[in-house]
Write an enzyme that holds these catalytic residues in place. Structure first.
Site, PDB file in Angstrom:
ATOM      1  N   TYR A  90       3.345  -3.363  10.973  1.00 18.09           N
ATOM      2  CA  TYR A  90       4.392  -4.314  10.577  1.00 18.09           C
ATOM      3  C   TYR A  90       5.112  -4.710  11.865  1.00 18.09           C
ATOM      4  CZ  TYR A  90       4.114  -3.299   5.551  1.00 18.09           C
ATOM      5  OH  TYR A  90       3.706  -3.187   4.255  1.00 18.09           O
ATOM      6  N   PRO A 131       9.432  -5.677   3.248  1.00 15.76           N
ATOM      7  CA  PRO A 131       8.373  -4.703   2.977  1.00 15.76           C
ATOM      8  C   PRO A 131       8.586  -3.417   3.772  1.00 15.76           C
ATOM      9  CG  PRO A 131       7.588  -6.329   4.538  1.00 15.76           C
ATOM     10  CD  PRO A 131       8.992  -6.712   4.212  1.00 15.76           C
ATOM     11  N   ARG A 144      -3.427   4.189   7.241  1.00 13.94           N
ATOM     12  CA  ARG A 144      -3.909   3.937   5.884  1.00 13.94           C
ATOM     13  C   ARG A 144      -5.219   4.669   5.604  1.00 13.94           C
ATOM     14  NH1 ARG A 144      -3.953  -2.103   4.269  1.00 13.94           N
ATOM     15  NH2 ARG A 144      -5.129  -0.993   2.679  1.00 13.94           N
ATOM     16  N   ASP A 161       0.802  -1.214   0.000  1.00 15.46           N
ATOM     17  CA  ASP A 161       0.000   0.000   0.000  1.00 15.46           C
ATOM     18  C   ASP A 161       0.837   1.267   0.000  1.00 15.46           C
ATOM     19  OD1 ASP A 161       0.967  -0.125   2.519  1.00 15.46           O
ATOM     20  OD2 ASP A 161      -0.963  -0.189   3.547  1.00 15.46           O
TER      21      ASP A 161
HETATM   22  P1  FAD Z   1       2.926  -9.420  -7.858  1.00  9.50           P
HETATM   23  O1  FAD Z   1       2.198  -8.344  -7.156  1.00  9.50           O
HETATM   24  O2  FAD Z   1       3.305 -10.617  -7.081  1.00  9.50           O
HETATM   25  O3  FAD Z   1       2.038  -9.854  -9.096  1.00  9.50           O
HETATM   26  C1  FAD Z   1       2.345 -10.971  -9.864  1.00  9.50           C
HETATM   27  C2  FAD Z   1       1.098 -11.367 -10.638  1.00  9.50           C
HETATM   28  O4  FAD Z   1       1.462 -12.451 -11.493  1.00  9.50           O
HETATM   29  C3  FAD Z   1      -0.014 -11.884  -9.746  1.00  9.50           C
HETATM   30  O5  FAD Z   1      -1.232 -11.311 -10.139  1.00  9.50           O
HETATM   31  C4  FAD Z   1       0.009 -13.400  -9.957  1.00  9.50           C
HETATM   32  O6  FAD Z   1      -1.289 -13.977  -9.870  1.00  9.50           O
HETATM   33  C5  FAD Z   1       0.534 -13.497 -11.370  1.00  9.50           C
HETATM   34  N1  FAD Z   1       1.260 -14.744 -11.627  1.00  9.50           N
HETATM   35  C6  FAD Z   1       2.158 -15.353 -10.838  1.00  9.50           C
HETATM   36  N2  FAD Z   1       2.634 -16.449 -11.448  1.00  9.50           N
HETATM   37  C7  FAD Z   1       2.034 -16.520 -12.651  1.00  9.50           C
HETATM   38  C8  FAD Z   1       2.123 -17.420 -13.724  1.00  9.50           C
HETATM   39  N3  FAD Z   1       2.920 -18.473 -13.693  1.00  9.50           N
HETATM   40  N4  FAD Z   1       1.364 -17.193 -14.802  1.00  9.50           N
HETATM   41  C9  FAD Z   1       0.514 -16.130 -14.857  1.00  9.50           C
HETATM   42  N5  FAD Z   1       0.403 -15.246 -13.868  1.00  9.50           N
HETATM   43  C10 FAD Z   1       1.167 -15.426 -12.777  1.00  9.50           C
HETATM   44  N6  FAD Z   1       5.310  -2.942  -1.597  1.00  9.50           N
HETATM   45  C11 FAD Z   1       5.252  -1.579  -1.494  1.00  9.50           C
HETATM   46  O7  FAD Z   1       5.684  -0.876  -2.418  1.00  9.50           O
HETATM   47  N7  FAD Z   1       4.758  -0.978  -0.405  1.00  9.50           N
HETATM   48  C12 FAD Z   1       4.287  -1.698   0.643  1.00  9.50           C
HETATM   49  O8  FAD Z   1       3.836  -1.112   1.605  1.00  9.50           O
HETATM   50  C13 FAD Z   1       4.301  -3.119   0.570  1.00  9.50           C
HETATM   51  N8  FAD Z   1       3.798  -3.864   1.546  1.00  9.50           N
HETATM   52  C14 FAD Z   1       3.702  -5.214   1.371  1.00  9.50           C
HETATM   53  C15 FAD Z   1       3.081  -5.932   2.330  1.00  9.50           C
HETATM   54  C16 FAD Z   1       2.947  -7.283   2.183  1.00  9.50           C
HETATM   55  C17 FAD Z   1       2.300  -8.024   3.265  1.00  9.50           C
HETATM   56  C18 FAD Z   1       3.425  -7.945   1.036  1.00  9.50           C
HETATM   57  C19 FAD Z   1       3.226  -9.423   0.868  1.00  9.50           C
HETATM   58  C20 FAD Z   1       4.057  -7.231   0.075  1.00  9.50           C
HETATM   59  C21 FAD Z   1       4.208  -5.858   0.236  1.00  9.50           C
HETATM   60  N9  FAD Z   1       4.823  -5.088  -0.715  1.00  9.50           N
HETATM   61  C22 FAD Z   1       4.845  -3.722  -0.602  1.00  9.50           C
HETATM   62  C23 FAD Z   1       5.418  -5.718  -1.858  1.00  9.50           C
HETATM   63  C24 FAD Z   1       4.513  -5.693  -3.052  1.00  9.50           C
HETATM   64  O9  FAD Z   1       3.275  -6.318  -2.802  1.00  9.50           O
HETATM   65  C25 FAD Z   1       5.182  -6.396  -4.195  1.00  9.50           C
HETATM   66  O10 FAD Z   1       6.523  -5.972  -4.297  1.00  9.50           O
HETATM   67  C26 FAD Z   1       4.475  -6.073  -5.497  1.00  9.50           C
HETATM   68  O11 FAD Z   1       3.142  -6.545  -5.469  1.00  9.50           O
HETATM   69  C27 FAD Z   1       5.216  -6.716  -6.662  1.00  9.50           C
HETATM   70  O12 FAD Z   1       4.518  -6.462  -7.835  1.00  9.50           O
HETATM   71  P2  FAD Z   1       4.679  -7.454  -9.066  1.00  9.50           P
HETATM   72  O13 FAD Z   1       3.700  -6.972 -10.078  1.00  9.50           O
HETATM   73  O14 FAD Z   1       6.093  -7.566  -9.436  1.00  9.50           O
HETATM   74  O15 FAD Z   1       4.272  -8.900  -8.527  1.00  9.50           O
END
Ligand code: FAD
Length: 671
Positions: free
Chosen positions: A288, A363, A280, A53
């Site tokens: 956290y 995070p 938030r 977030d």
């Molecule tokens: P993801 O968000 O993981 O998205 C990947 C997508 O790919 C998903 O929709 C998944 O379904 C899809 N997928 C996966 N494998 C496949 C496949 N084989 N084929 C097709 N689709 C697939 N970041 C911040 O900037 N600020 C924060 O405050 C923060 N807090 C966080 C708190 C928590 C509890 C967590 C778990 C994470 C937090 N993060 C935060 C980190 C953040 O959520 C991630 O870094 C971010 O979502 C990464 O984005 P992404 O698009 O790379 O991957």
């Protein structure tokens, strides 16, 4: 095999998290040039609760470049202040040691804010729909099963060298198998990095009929499929880095507490452990919480240990002597801190990985979503220009050369911060090597803040940045001392020469894929400065000038390289007819000519002063489609030689006879 459906697409984006949807939104802007993009995600549903977030000012600037801050800004909660809490040696509880602004004042027009990841993705997907005229959508429940690159085709611009086999999943299969509730509480454990790669795989149900299969032939593939990236595994790239012992829990809810800083970002270091309070949207607060759990390097913590009850017990111990209760926990998860970076970002400049697929970290500094979106924000205008025929494929080299050093820096900073957060606070009673000094903690956090705000990111290792390094074209940085080449272009207020309305300069150049040449032309009341602009204009109007050379005749004249002029005379003493037509002042347009002058309603933006540009010398600034500064140079012949060299290095040259020509624009005679 022969009856499996086959299709061709320019770009296949795998994964619709933050990195995937920004990729899709950028590429939607290139549908006007015929670029076709598909986005698939193996999950049937998007994020509804929890997850990331934290939005840093640079991400908010990026949203605004897509004209999205009206919507996102109205929902996000700005974080104004960060307070530090340390152990009190008398009562053994905590006390406030310091308060500072959360965002360094003046660094951006936005302050760090928080908004649930699902809402952010929703707004970006809506924008993608609009920009693609409804032709793009997120195809959910589609699983990639095979990926092959045909090496013989990788150098052919029009070829489809990447073959991806996909399968439509049933609703049941595409639901995350670890998605669970603890009583009535939504658990995000299935999404956290506490799970192993294979646990994130889809579990096929033998009772569900095999879904449709399809072979997608793509020119480019982007793996934005998260920390367990399937694409990364197909390419054989490894994640390397440190494993650590620190495990954190995350809880979202509406707290009942007598802790006074519950609506500030509060970094609490106590004898019972560390905790971060994140205020938030609405009344929600996120905690956290550092957990007293240890994990062997490379191992995974037992998820069943992480329950809402145990997270709240730990939180209560940290807050002592204050009390806290969260009667209704909305969401919780666990997080194991490990800093890792992929060995490579791209295969043959045909398959790229982005976001968590490239880098993982704690995070704590709220960087995951910001860094992930910034990866594809960097990559996709480049792919868009290659596919539209404007840029050679070599421009794609700059993705890894720009984004990898950033990720290295991020991981280094995060490791330092995570160590300090997870270390035990130093008291006079306990001085051991696990302990850390509170002063050091705050200094590192403060220094980290400036990096984590995202506005000081510098692309120093890139052909798209004229910084004179490694034999590259050099900028004349001294002409715009506060516009660092390779960093994002800062924004200050200017006034329209036409009607006196005030604008942030960057808001006059919304990101549609165009480069912008900003002519800080000096004082238009001064005949010498006017003549200087006239000379430049003649060069820009020429069929061999930089605009015609890189714009085909089937494109709008300002679609690839746009020209904006900001002068510093007195607005009312200058007429729009004083500006040269047609490239600098295209007749019939009202969004090219601005002045650094006082506005009727919002004071003076002092743009020249804030950009470090002299009113006498002026400057030329080339702003890239992602609003990073490509070149700073002079308003003379030598400066325009630099501008031409910059674009020749980056864009294709349109053959004579096929160029957009200024001669086709009807000039309006001056009265
Ligand atoms: P993801 O968000 O993981 O998205 C990947 C997508 O790919 C998903 O929709 C998944 O379904 C899809 N997928 C996966 N494998 C496949 C496949 N084989 N084929 C097709 N689709 C697939 N970041 C911040 O900037 N600020 C924060 O405050 C923060 N807090 C966080 C708190 C928590 C509890 C967590 C778990 C994470 C937090 N993060 C935060 C980190 C953040 O959520 C991630 O870094 C971010 O979502 C990464 O984005 P992404 O698009 O790379 O991957």
């Amino acid at each position: 095999m022969s009856d499996i459906k086959q299709s061709n697409v320019d770009v296949l984006v795998i994964g619709a998290g933050p990195a995937g949807v920004i990729a899709a939104d950028w590429l939607a802007r290139f549908t006007k040039y015929g670029v076709k993009t598909r986005v698939i995600d193996k999950r049937s549903h998007k994020v509804f609760t929890g997850q990331a977030d934290g939005l840093n000012p640079r991400s908010l600037e990026m949203f605004q470049s897509f004209n999205l801050m009206g919507k996102i800004g109205s929902e996000a909660n700005p974080m104004n202040e960060v307070s530090f809490w340390a152990p009190n040696e008398n009562h053994g509880g905590i006390e406030r040691s310091r308060r500072i602004p959360d965002t360094i004042p003046g660094i951006s027009r936005y302050v760090q804010s928080v908004l649930h990841q699902g809402r952010i993705e929703r707004h970006i997907i809506d924008d993608m729909l609009e920009k693609s005229n409804g032709t793009m959508k997120i195809e959910r429940g589609v699983l990639p099963e095979s990926l092959e690159i045909n090496d013989d085709l990788i150098d052919e611009d029009d070829a489809y060298p990447v073959k991806v086999g996909v399968r439509q999943l049933s609703e049941e299969e595409s639901r995350p198998k670890l998605a669970s509730k603890h009583g009535e509480v939504e658990s995000g454990l299935y999404k956290s990095n506490l799970i192993k790669d294979e646990e994130d795989d889809v579990e096929f149900n033998p009772n569900v009929p095999v879904g449709d299969k399809e072979i997608i032939n793509a020119k480019y593939v982007i793996g934005a499929d998260g920390a367990h990236s399937w694409v990364r595994r197909q390419l054989g790239f490894k994640m390397v880095g440190e494993g650590t012992d620190f495990v954190w829990g995350v809880v979202d809810g509406v707290p009942i507490t007598n802790f006074p800083d519950i609506r500030c970002r509060a970094a609490i270091h106590s004898n019972a452990g560390s905790l971060m309070v994140i205020p938030r949207e609405g009344k929600i607060v996120r905690l956290y919480i550092q957990l007293n759990l240890t994990v062997d390097e490379g191992g995974h913590v037992d998820r069943s240990l992480i329950t809402p009850k145990m997270l709240m017990e730990q939180a209560k111990a940290v807050f002592h002597p204050y009390t806290i209760d969260i009667p209704e926990i909305i969401w919780y998860t666990g997080y194991q801190i490990g800093q890792r970076l992929t060995t490579e970002y791209a295969k043959n400049n045909r398959v790229f990985i982005a976001g968590d697929a490239c880098h993982t970290h704690s995070p704590k500094a709220g960087q995951g979503m910001n860094a992930s979106m910034a990866d594809t924000y960097n990559l996709c205008w480049k792919i868009g220009h290659v596919l539209s025929g404007h840029a050679p494929r070599s421009i794609l080299d700059t993705y890894e050369s720009e984004r990898r050093p950033f990720a290295e820096h991020l991981i280094m900073n995060d490791a330092q911060l995570a160590k300090l957060f997870s270390g035990k606070p130093l008291s006079s009673a306990e001085l051991n090597e696990l302990g850390i000094d509170m002063k050091e903690f705050e200094t590192v956090l403060e220094k980290g803040i400036s990096f984590f705000l995202g506005t000081s990111i510098e692309y120093f290792n890139s052909a798209a940045t004229a910084n004179g390094k490694d034999g590259r074209l050099a900028s004349k940085q001294e002409l715009a001392t506060k516009v660092p080449v390779g960093q994002r272009f800062p924004s200050f207020q200017v006034v329209s020469q036409f009607d006196g309305r005030h604008f942030h300069l960057v808001d006059t150049m919304f990101a549609e894929g165009q480069f912008t040449i900003v002519l800080f032309a000096g004082n238009m009341e001064n005949p010498v400065h006017r003549q200087r602009l006239e000379t430049i204009a003649q060069r820009l109007d020429s069929d061999d000038g930089v605009v015609s050379k890189h714009t085909p005749n089937n494109r709008e004249r300002d679609s690839i390289i746009d020209i904006k002029t900001v002068h510093c005379g007195n607005r009312v003493n200058v007429e729009v007819h004083d500006f040269p037509q047609p490239t600098v002042y295209p007749p019939g347009t009202y969004n090219k000519l601005y002045v650094d002058d006082v506005s009727y309603h919002a004071g003076h933006g002092e743009a020249y002063k804030n950009y470090g540009i002299s009113e006498e010398a002026g400057a030329v600034v080339v702003v890239r489609p992602d609003h990073f500064v490509g070149l700073v140079t002079s308003l003379d012949g030598a400066g325009f030689d630099d501008v031409e060299t910059y674009f020749s290095n980056l864009l294709k040259t349109v053959p004579a006879g096929e160029r957009n020509s200024a001669k086709d624009i009807k000039v309006i005679p001056q009265p």
